[in-house]
Design a protein around this motif. Structure first.
Motif, PDB file in Angstrom:
ATOM      1  N   ASN A  20       1.413  28.923  44.213  1.00  0.00           N
ATOM      2  CA  ASN A  20       0.094  29.480  43.900  1.00  0.00           C
ATOM      3  C   ASN A  20       0.137  30.300  42.619  1.00  0.00           C
ATOM      4  O   ASN A  20      -0.749  30.174  41.764  1.00  0.00           O
ATOM      5  CB  ASN A  20      -0.405  30.367  45.043  1.00  0.00           C
ATOM      6  CG  ASN A  20      -1.070  29.592  46.138  1.00  0.00           C
ATOM      7  OD1 ASN A  20      -1.420  28.439  45.982  1.00  0.00           O
ATOM      8  ND2 ASN A  20      -1.242  30.246  47.270  1.00  0.00           N
ATOM      9  N   ALA A  21       1.128  31.158  42.499  1.00  0.00           N
ATOM     10  CA  ALA A  21       1.225  32.010  41.307  1.00  0.00           C
ATOM     11  C   ALA A  21       1.350  31.161  40.046  1.00  0.00           C
ATOM     12  O   ALA A  21       0.655  31.399  39.053  1.00  0.00           O
ATOM     13  CB  ALA A  21       2.411  32.964  41.442  1.00  0.00           C
ATOM     14  N   VAL A  22       2.196  30.160  40.094  1.00  0.00           N
ATOM     15  CA  VAL A  22       2.398  29.316  38.912  1.00  0.00           C
ATOM     16  C   VAL A  22       1.135  28.519  38.595  1.00  0.00           C
ATOM     17  O   VAL A  22       0.724  28.418  37.427  1.00  0.00           O
ATOM     18  CB  VAL A  22       3.619  28.392  39.117  1.00  0.00           C
ATOM     19  CG1 VAL A  22       3.738  27.388  37.997  1.00  0.00           C
ATOM     20  CG2 VAL A  22       4.890  29.204  39.243  1.00  0.00           C
ATOM     21  N   ILE A  23       0.496  27.964  39.599  1.00  0.00           N
ATOM     22  CA  ILE A  23      -0.693  27.136  39.354  1.00  0.00           C
ATOM     23  C   ILE A  23      -1.850  27.986  38.841  1.00  0.00           C
ATOM     24  O   ILE A  23      -2.554  27.588  37.899  1.00  0.00           O
ATOM     25  CB  ILE A  23      -1.069  26.354  40.623  1.00  0.00           C
ATOM     26  CG1 ILE A  23      -0.023  25.282  40.896  1.00  0.00           C
ATOM     27  CG2 ILE A  23      -2.449  25.722  40.481  1.00  0.00           C
ATOM     28  CD1 ILE A  23      -0.189  24.572  42.218  1.00  0.00           C
ATOM     29  N   PHE A  24      -2.067  29.158  39.417  1.00  0.00           N
ATOM     30  CA  PHE A  24      -3.166  29.996  38.931  1.00  0.00           C
ATOM     31  C   PHE A  24      -2.881  30.543  37.534  1.00  0.00           C
ATOM     32  O   PHE A  24      -3.805  30.691  36.731  1.00  0.00           O
ATOM     33  CB  PHE A  24      -3.479  31.120  39.911  1.00  0.00           C
ATOM     34  CG  PHE A  24      -4.270  30.654  41.096  1.00  0.00           C
ATOM     35  CD1 PHE A  24      -5.486  30.009  40.937  1.00  0.00           C
ATOM     36  CD2 PHE A  24      -3.813  30.850  42.375  1.00  0.00           C
ATOM     37  CE1 PHE A  24      -6.223  29.572  42.018  1.00  0.00           C
ATOM     38  CE2 PHE A  24      -4.528  30.422  43.474  1.00  0.00           C
ATOM     39  CZ  PHE A  24      -5.743  29.782  43.284  1.00  0.00           C
ATOM     40  N   LEU A  25      -1.626  30.826  37.212  1.00  0.00           N
ATOM     41  CA  LEU A  25      -1.301  31.214  35.844  1.00  0.00           C
ATOM     42  C   LEU A  25      -1.506  30.045  34.879  1.00  0.00           C
ATOM     43  O   LEU A  25      -1.911  30.244  33.728  1.00  0.00           O
ATOM     44  CB  LEU A  25       0.134  31.732  35.760  1.00  0.00           C
ATOM     45  CG  LEU A  25       0.354  33.116  36.358  1.00  0.00           C
ATOM     46  CD1 LEU A  25       1.837  33.465  36.360  1.00  0.00           C
ATOM     47  CD2 LEU A  25      -0.450  34.162  35.605  1.00  0.00           C
ATOM     48  N   THR A  26      -1.259  28.823  35.343  1.00  0.00           N
ATOM     49  CA  THR A  26      -1.522  27.645  34.523  1.00  0.00           C
ATOM     50  C   THR A  26      -3.013  27.472  34.266  1.00  0.00           C
ATOM     51  O   THR A  26      -3.430  27.177  33.142  1.00  0.00           O
ATOM     52  CB  THR A  26      -0.956  26.388  35.209  1.00  0.00           C
ATOM     53  OG1 THR A  26       0.442  26.558  35.425  1.00  0.00           O
ATOM     54  CG2 THR A  26      -1.195  25.148  34.362  1.00  0.00           C
ATOM     55  N   ILE A  27      -3.831  27.678  35.295  1.00  0.00           N
ATOM     56  CA  ILE A  27      -5.280  27.581  35.123  1.00  0.00           C
ATOM     57  C   ILE A  27      -5.761  28.656  34.156  1.00  0.00           C
ATOM     58  O   ILE A  27      -6.581  28.384  33.257  1.00  0.00           O
ATOM     59  CB  ILE A  27      -5.988  27.682  36.486  1.00  0.00           C
ATOM     60  CG1 ILE A  27      -5.680  26.456  37.339  1.00  0.00           C
ATOM     61  CG2 ILE A  27      -7.504  27.827  36.314  1.00  0.00           C
ATOM     62  CD1 ILE A  27      -6.144  26.571  38.782  1.00  0.00           C
TER      63      ILE A  27
END
Length: 130
Positions: A105-112
């Protein structure tokens, strides 16, 4: 904002999805309930898109529509982090799977967020280039 940024964002998105899949598919865990966080990942940018479309005065530092979009986006992101914790708390998934899903989640939301910072700031930004 070029090819390097696009490659870096796609690589980080792939890393985030890998963490999410590991939290579901490893032999010790084997439960696919955490995949429902993908719904939160998909709907998290929608309030921003609506606010950007509805707000015409781009010079204003803040508007009610933009603040409401931030509020809804924050609720979606917090829900995405809370969902695996609740699943682990009621023993639907194991805590190790919860940790992997939270890391994803942390990585994906930082990617977004990185996508919006890299590609959404300029006045010449348009979706036709994709």
């Amino acid at each position: 904002a070029g090819v390097k940024a696009l490659v870096a964002l796609s690589f980080s998105g792939a890393i985030g999805l890998t963490f999410l899949m590991l939290g579901c598919a490893l032999e010790d865990y084997g439960v696919y309930w955490p995949l429902f966080v993908l719904i939160f990942h998909a709907i998290s940018p929608i309030p921003h898109f609506i606010a950007k479309r509805a707000t015409y005065d781009s010079d204003a530092t803040s508007s009610a529509c933009r603040e409401l979009a931030y509020f809804f986006t924050t609720g979606i992101v917090v829900s995405a982090f809370g969902f695996p914790v609740i699943l682990a708390r009621v023993s639907v998934i194991k805590w190790g799977a919860c940790g992997l899903v939270l890391a994803g989640n942390a990585v994906i939301f930082l990617t977004i967020q990185g996508f919006f910072l890299v590609f959404g700031r300029g006045d010449d930004f348009s979706w036709e280039q994709w």
